[in-house]
Design an enzyme around this catalytic site. Sequence first.
Site, PDB file in Angstrom:
ATOM      1  N   ASP A 124       3.480  -0.033   7.116  1.00 12.01           N
ATOM      2  CA  ASP A 124       3.088  -0.099   8.800  1.00 12.01           C
ATOM      3  C   ASP A 124       1.723   0.705   8.572  1.00 12.01           C
ATOM      4  OD1 ASP A 124       6.075   0.625   9.227  1.00 12.01           O
ATOM      5  OD2 ASP A 124       5.844   2.553  10.900  1.00 12.01           O
ATOM      6  N   ARG A 169      22.095  -1.817  15.253  1.00 11.93           N
ATOM      7  CA  ARG A 169      21.818  -0.714  14.452  1.00 11.93           C
ATOM      8  C   ARG A 169      21.009  -1.281  15.586  1.00 11.93           C
ATOM      9  NH1 ARG A 169      17.646   0.596  10.816  1.00 11.93           N
ATOM     10  NH2 ARG A 169      17.676   2.540  11.736  1.00 11.93           N
ATOM     11  N   HIS A 172       8.888   0.968   2.845  1.00 10.16           N
ATOM     12  CA  HIS A 172      10.103   1.189   3.526  1.00 10.16           C
ATOM     13  C   HIS A 172      11.011  -0.066   4.357  1.00 10.16           C
ATOM     14  CE1 HIS A 172       7.251   1.724   6.631  1.00 10.16           C
ATOM     15  NE2 HIS A 172       8.390   1.563   7.626  1.00 10.16           N
TER      16      HIS A 172
HETATM   17  C1  LIG Z   1       1.060  -3.601  13.830  1.00 15.77           C
HETATM   18  C2  LIG Z   1       2.297  -3.757  13.464  1.00 15.77           C
HETATM   19  C3  LIG Z   1       3.130  -4.385  13.051  1.00 15.77           C
HETATM   20  C4  LIG Z   1       4.344  -4.847  12.557  1.00 15.77           C
HETATM   21  C5  LIG Z   1       4.726  -3.957  13.715  1.00 15.77           C
HETATM   22  C6  LIG Z   1       3.544  -2.592  13.957  1.00 15.77           C
HETATM   23  C7  LIG Z   1       4.241  -1.913  12.901  1.00 15.77           C
HETATM   24  C8  LIG Z   1       4.592  -3.095  11.433  1.00 15.77           C
HETATM   25  C9  LIG Z   1       4.658  -3.357  11.309  1.00 15.77           C
HETATM   26  C10 LIG Z   1       6.079  -4.598  10.784  1.00 15.77           C
HETATM   27  C11 LIG Z   1       7.110  -3.864  10.798  1.00 15.77           C
HETATM   28  C12 LIG Z   1       6.356  -4.241   9.061  1.00 15.77           C
HETATM   29  C13 LIG Z   1       7.473  -5.623   8.775  1.00 15.77           C
HETATM   30  C14 LIG Z   1       7.200  -6.873   8.860  1.00 15.77           C
HETATM   31  C15 LIG Z   1       6.682  -7.052  10.537  1.00 15.77           C
HETATM   32  C16 LIG Z   1       6.234  -8.760  10.950  1.00 15.77           C
HETATM   33  C17 LIG Z   1       7.912  -6.607  11.081  1.00 15.77           C
HETATM   34  O1  LIG Z   1       8.936  -6.973  10.251  1.00 15.77           O
HETATM   35  O2  LIG Z   1       8.256  -6.331  12.052  1.00 15.77           O
HETATM   36  C18 LIG Z   1       5.901  -5.425  10.516  1.00 15.77           C
HETATM   37  C19 LIG Z   1       5.619  -5.814  12.530  1.00 15.77           C
HETATM   38  C20 LIG Z   1       5.095  -7.509  13.041  1.00 15.77           C
HETATM   39  O3  LIG Z   1       3.769  -7.410  12.603  1.00 15.77           O
HETATM   40  O4  LIG Z   1       5.248  -7.549  13.971  1.00 15.77           O
HETATM   41  O1  LIG Z   2      14.394   0.230  11.843  1.00 14.21           O
HETATM   42  C1  LIG Z   2      14.083   1.744  10.987  1.00 14.21           C
HETATM   43  O2  LIG Z   2      14.830   2.122  10.377  1.00 14.21           O
HETATM   44  C2  LIG Z   2      12.835   1.114   9.924  1.00 14.21           C
HETATM   45  C3  LIG Z   2      12.037   0.278  11.020  1.00 14.21           C
HETATM   46  C4  LIG Z   2      10.888  -0.283  10.740  1.00 14.21           C
HETATM   47  O3  LIG Z   2      10.131   0.334   9.098  1.00 14.21           O
HETATM   48  C5  LIG Z   2       9.431  -0.821  11.210  1.00 14.21           C
HETATM   49  O4  LIG Z   2       9.450  -1.749  12.327  1.00 14.21           O
HETATM   50  O5  LIG Z   2       7.951  -0.636  11.156  1.00 14.21           O
HETATM   51 FE   LIG Z   3       7.848   0.648   9.458  1.00 12.88          FE
END
Ligand SMILES: C=C1C[C@]23C[C@H]1CC[C@H]2[C@]1(C)CCC[C@@](C)(C(=O)O)[C@H]1[C@@H]3C(=O)O
Ligand SMILES: O=C(O)CCC(=O)C(=O)O
Ligand SMILES: [Fe+2]
Length: 372
Positions: A241, A305, A295
Amino acid sequence: MVQQHLSLSRKDKSPSMEASNLVFDASVLSHEHNIPNQFIWPSEEAPKPDSAEELIVPLIDLSLHRTQESCQLVQLVRSACERHGFFQVVNHGIDPELLQQAHRCAESFFQMPLMEKQRAQRRPGESCGYASSFTGRFASKLPWKETLSFRFSDQKQSIVEDYFVDTLGEAYRHTGDVYQKYCEEMSRISLDIMEVLGLSLGVGPDHYRDFFQGNDSIMRLNYYPPCQKPDQTLGTGPHCDPTSLTILHQDDVAGLQVYIDGKWRTIRPRSNAFVVNIGDTFMALSNGRYKSCLHRAVVNSRVPRKSLAFFLCPQMDKVVRPPGQLIDSKFPRAYPDFTWSTLLNFTQKHYRSDMKTLDAFTEWILREGQKL
Ligand SMILES: C=C1C[C@]23C[C@H]1CC[C@H]2[C@]1(C)CCC[C@@](C)(C(=O)O)[C@H]1[C@@H]3C(=O)O
Ligand SMILES: O=C(O)CCC(=O)C(=O)O
Ligand SMILES: [Fe+2]
């Protein structure tokens, strides 16, 4: 000077930042046995069919902080954060009824038809709003999930409630009120956790608590519909994150996995516990002493979920810099000064968050001269 709006030309964008034309309608795709290619992850990243072993992370009794027994709590937090940055909190004082309502409201929202949810559609480059997967944002390795994200500010009284009413109408006032209260509680426990983190790093209880006073955070509801090919896709891909601290509540379906010692391990859901993890911004604030760990979330073929994620963030223009006590010859400055606003912009417009966000960002600000 702080650069608020980064202008990025198309050539600066990596291919993963391009959009696809696909539409992710969960009510159709959850039954589909041939999932679209854009959701298929390369085999080295796709989850293995054998179930991941459980990861036991310490349970921190938050009711003990500020008591004589807090010493033990502080030690548990320190060793977890030095190792992988994940722990759980219990006895946090959050009303179980509020938690249940927060899950119920998420369920009701995501069960609505796509068109209705799209009234809150997330706009390109913005971090808030509804996203059915990230079809309009990325072209490949799409996540098998829907999200609704909104801003919480410690300084703006009814920001969450107003967001729901302004975006979705008066009928959403109750939902807005539930998440307003939920975020206020998340902010409260975040600051308590900041006291424990400060003590565990030897900088005192107030240093980080003060830093996050007036936090400008992000709340996200994650909904992972069933998928008939759960071994080929991911709900949320491997990432750290970029934010400071994440406080996550999972419903009763497992899916959160952490990468430790070369293996993916599951943190099983516990209804009375929140999973807390250190994000990249706190890793920088601790001068690299505490880990922001990789993660992901996996999906399954049977049931949807849900998870509720509160991402604690400082005020946009606060300078992210570790306290002097944490800089020495064993731990020289690990990252340059930056603001959360610049890192957030980087993850929304320039770089898809993954396990290397903080390193890529550091290189980028040094190269582009975005330093303060
Ligand atoms: C500032 C953020 C970007 C994301 C949401 C929050 C914190 C976690 C990031 C995220 C979950 C990391 C994985 C990729 C991402 C694109 C996602 O799958 O949601 C990320 C989020 C985002 O950029 O929207
Ligand atoms: O859904 C989850 O258990 C993890 C989601 C997550 O890592 C995130 O939203 O950054
Ligand atoms: Fe996360």
